[in-house]
Design an enzyme around this catalytic site. Structure first.
Site, short mmCIF file in Angstrom:
data_model
loop_
_atom_site.label_atom_id
_atom_site.label_comp_id
_atom_site.label_asym_id
_atom_site.label_seq_id
_atom_site.Cartn_x
_atom_site.Cartn_y
_atom_site.Cartn_z
N LYS A 165 0.94 -1.21 -0.09
CA LYS A 165 0.04 -0.11 0.05
C LYS A 165 1.03 1.40 0.21
O LYS A 165 0.71 1.88 -0.85
CB LYS A 165 -0.81 0.01 1.15
CG LYS A 165 -1.85 -1.44 1.24
CD LYS A 165 -2.76 -1.12 2.44
CE LYS A 165 -1.92 -1.25 3.84
NZ LYS A 165 -1.32 -2.63 3.91
N GLU A 210 5.59 -36.37 11.77
CA GLU A 210 5.54 -35.72 10.42
C GLU A 210 5.13 -36.62 9.47
O GLU A 210 4.47 -36.10 8.55
CB GLU A 210 6.88 -35.13 10.35
CG GLU A 210 7.24 -33.97 11.25
CD GLU A 210 6.40 -33.00 11.25
OE1 GLU A 210 5.55 -32.30 10.41
OE2 GLU A 210 6.18 -32.24 12.50
#
Ligand code: ADP
Ligand code: MG
Ligand code: ZN
Length: 602
Positions: free
Chosen positions: A208, A425
């Site tokens: 921005k 995992e």
């Protein structure tokens, strides 16, 4: 303290120079010898004086260049009478070379004026100093009401649309603004009304501020930059006068751009504050609205504001005639990400074979700022590795660093911990691969990073802006995969799954309360909350449903998580061989890339 010492030295210097002047003057004048009146008469009778000088109260007999006597005169008697009384003849008196002088101006000055004047001067100097000091303080208070608005000369900044990647729609909107600032006449001639305010909305780091600066660079007009928080001070009423000052400054050099960054700092919905402080914000905001309403047709100022919280902005700001242009800055898509990476690798020495597309593929959800950071991290990494240029490896390593924090090689897992992490995992990865959902396993690792013991990098297969119910459920299962794998293998679970469980529960709750994806509770949003804002934070949310419904929601959340848990458990038990395979490979290699993993589970 320093200033006090300074003025003290100054006064001391005055004294010193005064005494110097005194002594110099007394040196110039020959000090006359004091004698009595009768002695003086004696002198006058016996010697031949060059000159007799009469003063009102005394007289001097200048005998020669070196010798001068001084004596008192008789009061109320003229000098010639005195002489006559002492037996001088009139001829003798007229023979004397008599000169009449008033009080000498110098002696008068030194003896009469100076004693009065000196204290006055000293007092004056002291007063002057203390006043000036006090004045400075006062001026500081007055300058509070002035804004510390910064002016960017367009040529100096040099940022243009070229330096902003992606954001096509946003640039398109802003090009209009640029054009207006360059040739306002064209618009006026057609009777077009020019937007007064443009609101840039987008998540942090989406560019921005960068875009606003680019607009100024393109338009080549003065660009005034101020942050919303700079309006707010500890003194009430300061914000409003700062706004006035800001707009006045910008108007003076119209056509110009006034950029208010982070406008949510002042533009929050009014009346939402708790306790003090919000009054000041309201006044500041009111003043902005007043200023913007006060623009007439010929005011060639465009106000650009930026915020990442459009939801908290006061509706009055968004009314037509104020910030009626709203430009949304999205997170960059894959092509944009590649562009941003290209822009930020300008001026850095990259290995010619670097594939930025691959990096862009692996970084969904990264903002422009994240990507800029990534390239910089890669450069630092390359320097630390003593390389001549930045290679693909450094870029890839930086992705993980940006997401998870630096690798923590020093944190050694015990053998048991390593095994648990590997199963955990592998569980995540396997469920991700087995379910048709949207994600792919990119990488599995049991090297500790940041606060995580290990991680499975899941990436969406394509850019998506929507998610379906079943995709949510698949995500939920993948999150539970770690927990379930530990449970199956060790008949026990570790604390490593805490985060996963929290995330899973959040997803389930959102399904029920936000997205209306629960059959039992139906398509109703239970998410409406009254926000009480205190210091910009939510301190309380209010339910807009009954306790009964709350209990139903809790039950439904529990059911969803439980269903996924059962499903995950069944899946992993069925594929226990693959789970073992992946785990053993992980323990051996610590990191598995996408290809290696896919090879294993084929
Ligand atoms: P915001 O104001 O939206 O929080 P910024 O404009 O300050 O974000 O962006 C931070 C940095 O990220 C910029 O200075 C720039 O280096 C980089 N960046 C963000 N978006 C882009 C983009 N679209 N193109 C190039 N760089 C970008
Ligand atoms: Mg910004
Ligand atoms: Zn996990």
């Amino acid at each position: 303290m320093n200033k006090l010492a300074k003025s003290f030295v100054f006064i001391l210097l005055i004294f010193l120079s005064l005494s110097l002047i005194f002594s110099a003057m007394s040196g110039l004048v020959i000090t006359p010898e004091k004698i009595s009146l009768s002695e003086a008469i004696q002198v006058l009778k016996e010697e031949q004086p060059m000159e007799v000088v009469l003063y009102p109260n005394k007289f001097e007999i200048v005998l020669n260049e070196e010798k001068t006597f001084v004596a008192e005169r008789e009061p109320n008697v003229s000098f010639s009478e005195t002489l006559q009384n002492f037996g001088f003849l009139p001829e003798e008196i007229s023979a004397l070379n008599i000169e009449v002088k008033g009080e000498s101006s110098l002696t008068f000055f030194l003896s009469v004026i100076l004693p009065i004047l000196l204290p006055v001067i000293i007092l004056g100097v002291l007063l002057f100093y203390s006043f000036r000091r006090a004045n400075q303080g006062a001026m500081q208070i007055f300058s509070f009401s002035r804004s510390n608005i910064r002016l960017f000369a367009p040529s100096k900044d040099g940022i243009t649309f070229k330096d902003v990647a992606g954001l096509k729609e946003a640039k398109e909107e802003l090009k209009e603004v640029v054009e207006f600032l360059k040739t306002p006449k064209k618009f006026y001639d057609l009777g077009a009304k020019i937007p007064r305010g443009v609101l840039l909305m987008g998540p942090p780091g989406s560019g921005k501020t960068l875009l606003a600066r680019a607009v100024a660079g393109e338009a080549r007009v003065p660009f005034f930059h101020i942050s919303g928080s700079e309006f707010v001070e500890m003194f009430v009423g300061v914000g409003a006068s700062r706004v006035r000052d800001t707009f006045a400054t910008a108007k003076k050099s119209a056509p110009s751009i006034l950029f208010i960054d982070e406008i949510d700092a002042i533009g929050r919905i009014r009346g939402a504050g708790v306790g003090g402080g919000h009054d000041e914000r309201e006044q500041t905001l009111n003043q902005i609205l007043v200023e913007m309403d006060g623009f007439d047709r010929d005011t060639k100022i465009i106000v650009i504001a930026a915020t990442n919280r459009p939801d908290v902005l006061d509706p009055a700001l968004l009314r037509p005639g104020r910030f009626d242009r709203r430009v949304i800055l999205d997170m960059p898509s894959i092509n944009d990400r590649e562009e941003i990476l290209k822009i930020h690798s300008r001026g850095k020495t990259l290995d010619p074979v670097v594939d930025l597309r691959e990096i862009a593929e692996r970084t969904p959800g990264f903002s422009g700022a994240d990507l800029a950071n990534l390239v910089n991290e890669a450069a630092i990494l390359a320097a630390r590795r003593n390389k001549k240029n930045i290679s693909q490896q450094e870029l890839l390593d930086s992705i993980e660093k940006v997401i998870l924090g630096p690798e923590r090689k020093s944190r050694l897992l015990t053998k048991k911990e390593k095994e648990i992490t590997a199963y955990h995992e592998a569980g995540h990865a396997l469920i991700t691969a087995l379910l048709p959902g949207t994600a792919l396993v990119r990488k599995i690792s049991i090297i500790a990073r940041g606060r995580a013991a290990g991680y499975t990098m899941r990436m969406p297969t394509e850019e998506k802006y929507m998610k379906t119910h079943s995709e949510f459920l698949d995500d939920l299962c993948a999150l539970l995969g770690g927990y379930v794998a530990e449970e199956i293998k060790f008949k026990d679970v570790s604390t490593g799954a805490a985060n996963d469980l929290k995330e899973a529960t959040d997803i389930a709750r959102s399904l029920v309360t936000k997205y209306g994806m629960s059959k039992k509770l139906g398509p109703i949003s239970f998410d409406e909350t009254e926000e009480l804002i205190f210091l910009g934070r939510e301190i309380a949310t209010e339910k807009n449903y009954s306790e009964e419904t709350a209990a139903k929601i809790d039950k439904e959340v529990f059911d969803i998580v439980n269903k996924c848990y059962q499903k995950t458990k069944k899946l992993l038990q069925k594929n226990i061989n693959k789970l073992e395979l992946v785990t053993q490979e992980l323990i051996k290699k610590e990191t598995l890339e996408k290809e290696e993993f896919e090879e294993l589970i084929k």
